[in-house]
Design an enzyme around this catalytic site. Sequence first.
Site, PDB file in Angstrom:
ATOM      1  N   ARG A   1      12.531 -57.681 -99.922  1.00  9.64           N
ATOM      2  CA  ARG A   1      11.886 -56.781-100.900  1.00  9.64           C
ATOM      3  C   ARG A   1      11.166 -57.292-101.629  1.00  9.64           C
ATOM      4  NH1 ARG A   1      17.604 -55.155-103.690  1.00  9.64           N
ATOM      5  NH2 ARG A   1      18.242 -57.365-103.307  1.00  9.64           N
TER       6      ARG A   1
ATOM      7  N   ASN B   1      24.050 -64.035 -99.599  1.00  7.11           N
ATOM      8  CA  ASN B   1      23.127 -63.350-100.662  1.00  7.11           C
ATOM      9  C   ASN B   1      21.732 -64.071-100.991  1.00  7.11           C
ATOM     10  OD1 ASN B   1      24.727 -64.660-102.175  1.00  7.11           O
ATOM     11  ND2 ASN B   1      25.034 -63.096-103.606  1.00  7.11           N
TER      12      ASN B   1
ATOM     13  N   ASP C   1      15.849 -67.293-107.212  1.00  9.41           N
ATOM     14  CA  ASP C   1      14.611 -67.483-106.529  1.00  9.41           C
ATOM     15  C   ASP C   1      13.486 -68.362-107.338  1.00  9.41           C
ATOM     16  OD1 ASP C   1      15.607 -65.958-104.386  1.00  9.41           O
ATOM     17  OD2 ASP C   1      14.872 -63.869-105.427  1.00  9.41           O
TER      18      ASP C   1
ATOM     19  N   ARG D   1      43.743 -60.203-103.572  1.00  8.98           N
ATOM     20  CA  ARG D   1      44.583 -60.917-102.659  1.00  8.98           C
ATOM     21  C   ARG D   1      45.045 -60.289-101.385  1.00  8.98           C
ATOM     22  NH1 ARG D   1      48.258 -61.083-107.845  1.00  8.98           N
ATOM     23  NH2 ARG D   1      47.339 -59.130-107.940  1.00  8.98           N
TER      24      ARG D   1
ATOM     25  N   HIS E   1      17.152 -69.831 -99.684  1.00  8.87           N
ATOM     26  CA  HIS E   1      16.771 -70.976-100.251  1.00  8.87           C
ATOM     27  C   HIS E   1      15.599 -71.230 -99.184  1.00  8.87           C
ATOM     28  CE1 HIS E   1      20.649 -71.672-102.848  1.00  8.87           C
ATOM     29  NE2 HIS E   1      19.980 -70.446-102.991  1.00  8.87           N
TER      30      HIS E   1
HETATM   31  P1  GDP Z   1      15.541 -70.367-104.366  1.00  4.76           P
HETATM   32  O1  GDP Z   1      16.479 -68.904-104.093  1.00  4.76           O
HETATM   33  O2  GDP Z   1      15.922 -70.736-106.060  1.00  4.76           O
HETATM   34  O3  GDP Z   1      15.849 -71.482-103.451  1.00  4.76           O
HETATM   35  O4  GDP Z   1      13.997 -69.968-104.243  1.00  4.76           O
HETATM   36  P2  GDP Z   1      13.334 -69.179-103.110  1.00  4.76           P
HETATM   37  O5  GDP Z   1      13.242 -70.120-101.871  1.00  4.76           O
HETATM   38  O6  GDP Z   1      13.999 -67.669-102.696  1.00  4.76           O
HETATM   39  O7  GDP Z   1      12.011 -68.705-103.528  1.00  4.76           O
HETATM   40  C1  GDP Z   1      11.152 -69.645-104.274  1.00  4.76           C
HETATM   41  C2  GDP Z   1       9.844 -69.594-103.257  1.00  4.76           C
HETATM   42  O8  GDP Z   1       8.843 -70.064-103.772  1.00  4.76           O
HETATM   43  C3  GDP Z   1       9.921 -70.045-101.788  1.00  4.76           C
HETATM   44  O9  GDP Z   1       9.210 -69.122-100.866  1.00  4.76           O
HETATM   45  C4  GDP Z   1       9.313 -71.259-102.111  1.00  4.76           C
HETATM   46  O10 GDP Z   1       8.904 -71.904-100.832  1.00  4.76           O
HETATM   47  C5  GDP Z   1       8.284 -71.220-102.953  1.00  4.76           C
HETATM   48  N1  GDP Z   1       8.118 -72.415-103.967  1.00  4.76           N
HETATM   49  C6  GDP Z   1       8.730 -73.161-104.408  1.00  4.76           C
HETATM   50  N2  GDP Z   1       8.273 -73.992-105.066  1.00  4.76           N
HETATM   51  C7  GDP Z   1       6.907 -73.505-105.419  1.00  4.76           C
HETATM   52  C8  GDP Z   1       5.603 -73.999-106.029  1.00  4.76           C
HETATM   53  O11 GDP Z   1       5.879 -74.980-106.774  1.00  4.76           O
HETATM   54  N3  GDP Z   1       4.552 -73.187-105.999  1.00  4.76           N
HETATM   55  C9  GDP Z   1       4.613 -72.125-105.190  1.00  4.76           C
HETATM   56  N4  GDP Z   1       3.402 -71.797-104.778  1.00  4.76           N
HETATM   57  N5  GDP Z   1       5.641 -71.660-104.257  1.00  4.76           N
HETATM   58  C10 GDP Z   1       6.746 -72.498-104.411  1.00  4.76           C
HETATM   59  P1  IMO Z   2      19.053 -67.100-104.617  1.00  5.73           P
HETATM   60  O1  IMO Z   2      20.012 -68.067-104.480  1.00  5.73           O
HETATM   61  C1  IMO Z   2      17.539 -63.199-106.157  1.00  5.73           C
HETATM   62  C2  IMO Z   2      20.811 -60.183-106.795  1.00  5.73           C
HETATM   63  C3  IMO Z   2      20.621 -58.950-105.780  1.00  5.73           C
HETATM   64  C4  IMO Z   2      21.036 -57.891-106.672  1.00  5.73           C
HETATM   65  C5  IMO Z   2      22.276 -58.494-107.451  1.00  5.73           C
HETATM   66  C6  IMO Z   2      23.724 -58.522-106.646  1.00  5.73           C
HETATM   67  O2  IMO Z   2      18.073 -67.038-103.530  1.00  5.73           O
HETATM   68  O3  IMO Z   2      18.244 -67.388-105.627  1.00  5.73           O
HETATM   69  P2  IMO Z   2      24.681 -59.120-104.425  1.00  5.73           P
HETATM   70  O4  IMO Z   2      24.292 -58.972-102.956  1.00  5.73           O
HETATM   71  O5  IMO Z   2      24.876 -60.605-104.808  1.00  5.73           O
HETATM   72  O6  IMO Z   2      25.600 -58.345-104.504  1.00  5.73           O
HETATM   73  O7  IMO Z   2      23.382 -58.485-105.387  1.00  5.73           O
HETATM   74  O8  IMO Z   2      21.979 -59.752-107.542  1.00  5.73           O
HETATM   75  N1  IMO Z   2      20.932 -61.505-105.994  1.00  5.73           N
HETATM   76  C7  IMO Z   2      19.762 -62.326-106.074  1.00  5.73           C
HETATM   77  N2  IMO Z   2      18.495 -62.282-106.430  1.00  5.73           N
HETATM   78  N3  IMO Z   2      18.145 -64.399-105.625  1.00  5.73           N
HETATM   79  C8  IMO Z   2      19.374 -64.519-105.297  1.00  5.73           C
HETATM   80  O9  IMO Z   2      19.818 -65.703-104.408  1.00  5.73           O
HETATM   81  C9  IMO Z   2      20.118 -63.381-105.486  1.00  5.73           C
HETATM   82  N4  IMO Z   2      21.573 -63.210-105.086  1.00  5.73           N
HETATM   83  C10 IMO Z   2      21.895 -62.005-105.462  1.00  5.73           C
HETATM   84  O10 IMO Z   2      19.267 -58.759-105.653  1.00  5.73           O
HETATM   85  O11 IMO Z   2      20.241 -57.648-107.756  1.00  5.73           O
HETATM   86 MG    MG Z   3      16.037 -67.352-103.008  1.00  7.86          MG
END
Ligand code: GDP
Ligand code: IMO
Ligand code: MG
Length: 449
Positions: A317, A41, A16, A155, A44
């Site tokens: 969460r 999981n 994230d 497998r 993005h």
């Molecule tokens: P990812 O899983 O790495 O793609 O990230 P996520 O999308 O799960 O979480 C990143 C969150 O931060 C999302 O809600 C984005 O819209 C937000 N976001 C991304 N860059 C920025 C930023 O520079 N500032 C703020 N405030 N939010 C951001």
């Molecule tokens: P993105 O791509 C944040 C975490 C889960 C859990 C552990 C294992 O959005 O950054 P799983 O369901 O993969 O077996 O869970 O890994 N987890 C993530 N946490 N961002 C993710 O993906 C995650 N993918 C898995 O919360 O702790």
């Molecule tokens: Mg994410």
Amino acid sequence: MTDSNATAVVGLQWGDEGKGKIVDLLTAEHDIIVRYNGGANAGHTVVVDGERYALHLIPSGMLQEGRTCVIGNGVVVDPAMLVQEIDGLLERGIDVSPQRLLVSDRAHVVMPYHKEHDAAMERVLADAAGQGDENLSIGTTKRGIGPTYADKVHRSMAIRMGDLLDPAVLRKRLDVVCAIRSRELEALGVDVPQLDPASLADEYARIGRRLAPHVVDTVYWLHDAANDGRRILFEGANACLLDIDHGTFPYVTSSSCSALGIPAGTGLPGRAIDSVVGIVKAYGTRVGEGPFPTEDLGECGERIRERGHEYGTATGRPRRCGWLDLVAVRYSAMICGTTSLAVMLLDVLSGFDELKLCTGYRLPDGSVSDRFIPDARRLANVTPIYETLPGWTEDLTAIRDGDALPRTAHAYLDRIAAFTNCPIGVISVGPDRKQTIRLSEPQHCLGGP
Ligand code: GDP
Ligand code: IMO
Ligand code: MG
């Protein structure tokens, strides 16, 4: 940030970090966007002109016209969710034709019993912890990721996307698998009706027919594309500290989510990757269980959560929040061969008098180390050592030029670059595509005081 033919985008923390936003941004300079690991999981988020898209299986490059997105062989695909995701994008006017979205025939399939198994294991492990044992429940997303990768490695019980296209093979396989899986689920205390191979085979053959035009041998396809000089962007899901080999085991996910997973997860050799953009959130977050040395359980952590809207994209969460752990980021940058950093969500830190950066760990024997410990039990026993830097009060969300950032923000960024020895190429100050500062060249020093 990159004029390379093949660029990787990888998260350097626990997920994230804002990978989706950077993939969307860099898609403009690439022709093909490839997912190589993980499954649904991942969550993005991409925000374009105020419109928010949450992608789980489909690469974030889908939102820009004229690009081809590929779900590589290393991904585990929940085909029912994929169909939902395709339909969701179609409804919003995005072209998701088979020319634009390819799925590897070798990607493994997440079946409903994998999700049941994932949830049941988590319940059983959490209950065991209730009786005084170490809590080994991982806090998974319950998307069936672990059981599907386990079947891949095991497998005989595995089903791949190509199998969905052959109803006779699928039915035969499910006859055996369902008999065994029913007994396993029962042993885990799941009160499920016996898994019915006939209806499951029908349902998944139907989904297979729907997805068939997308399913190809992506390995040859990608090699042909690379040989034709097409520019490839690899989209990491999850993140380096969740990597099955290099993360905080056992509190990790089940795939190779560092940049090291790219060759295995796509069939392209490592030398095909020219640059690696490491995505770093300006502070720390983690979802699920596992050690997080810089977690702040007090007012600062709460403030970061509320300002950063730190609630999971996949599961909703609340994310655990804390300070930026540079020891961890430097380790991830090393594992991934990171060539530049994108520092995300810097705007969220406005308004703190002081900001803390973790630059070392105190170990239980009193010694100090600046090396990360990719082992949950040992990492749980370290105490972070912090450097404290002055904060800033200014709202950063409208800034588009690095020079216009407050000097204290420059100093904060410079410390990140110096400690990790990685230049910074992008600074993100808001979720929208436009709220981005791109430096003409990645820089080690932005000119802090
Ligand atoms: P990812 O899983 O790495 O793609 O990230 P996520 O999308 O799960 O979480 C990143 C969150 O931060 C999302 O809600 C984005 O819209 C937000 N976001 C991304 N860059 C920025 C930023 O520079 N500032 C703020 N405030 N939010 C951001
Ligand atoms: P993105 O791509 C944040 C975490 C889960 C859990 C552990 C294992 O959005 O950054 P799983 O369901 O993969 O077996 O869970 O890994 N987890 C993530 N946490 N961002 C993710 O993906 C995650 N993918 C898995 O919360 O702790
Ligand atoms: Mg994410």
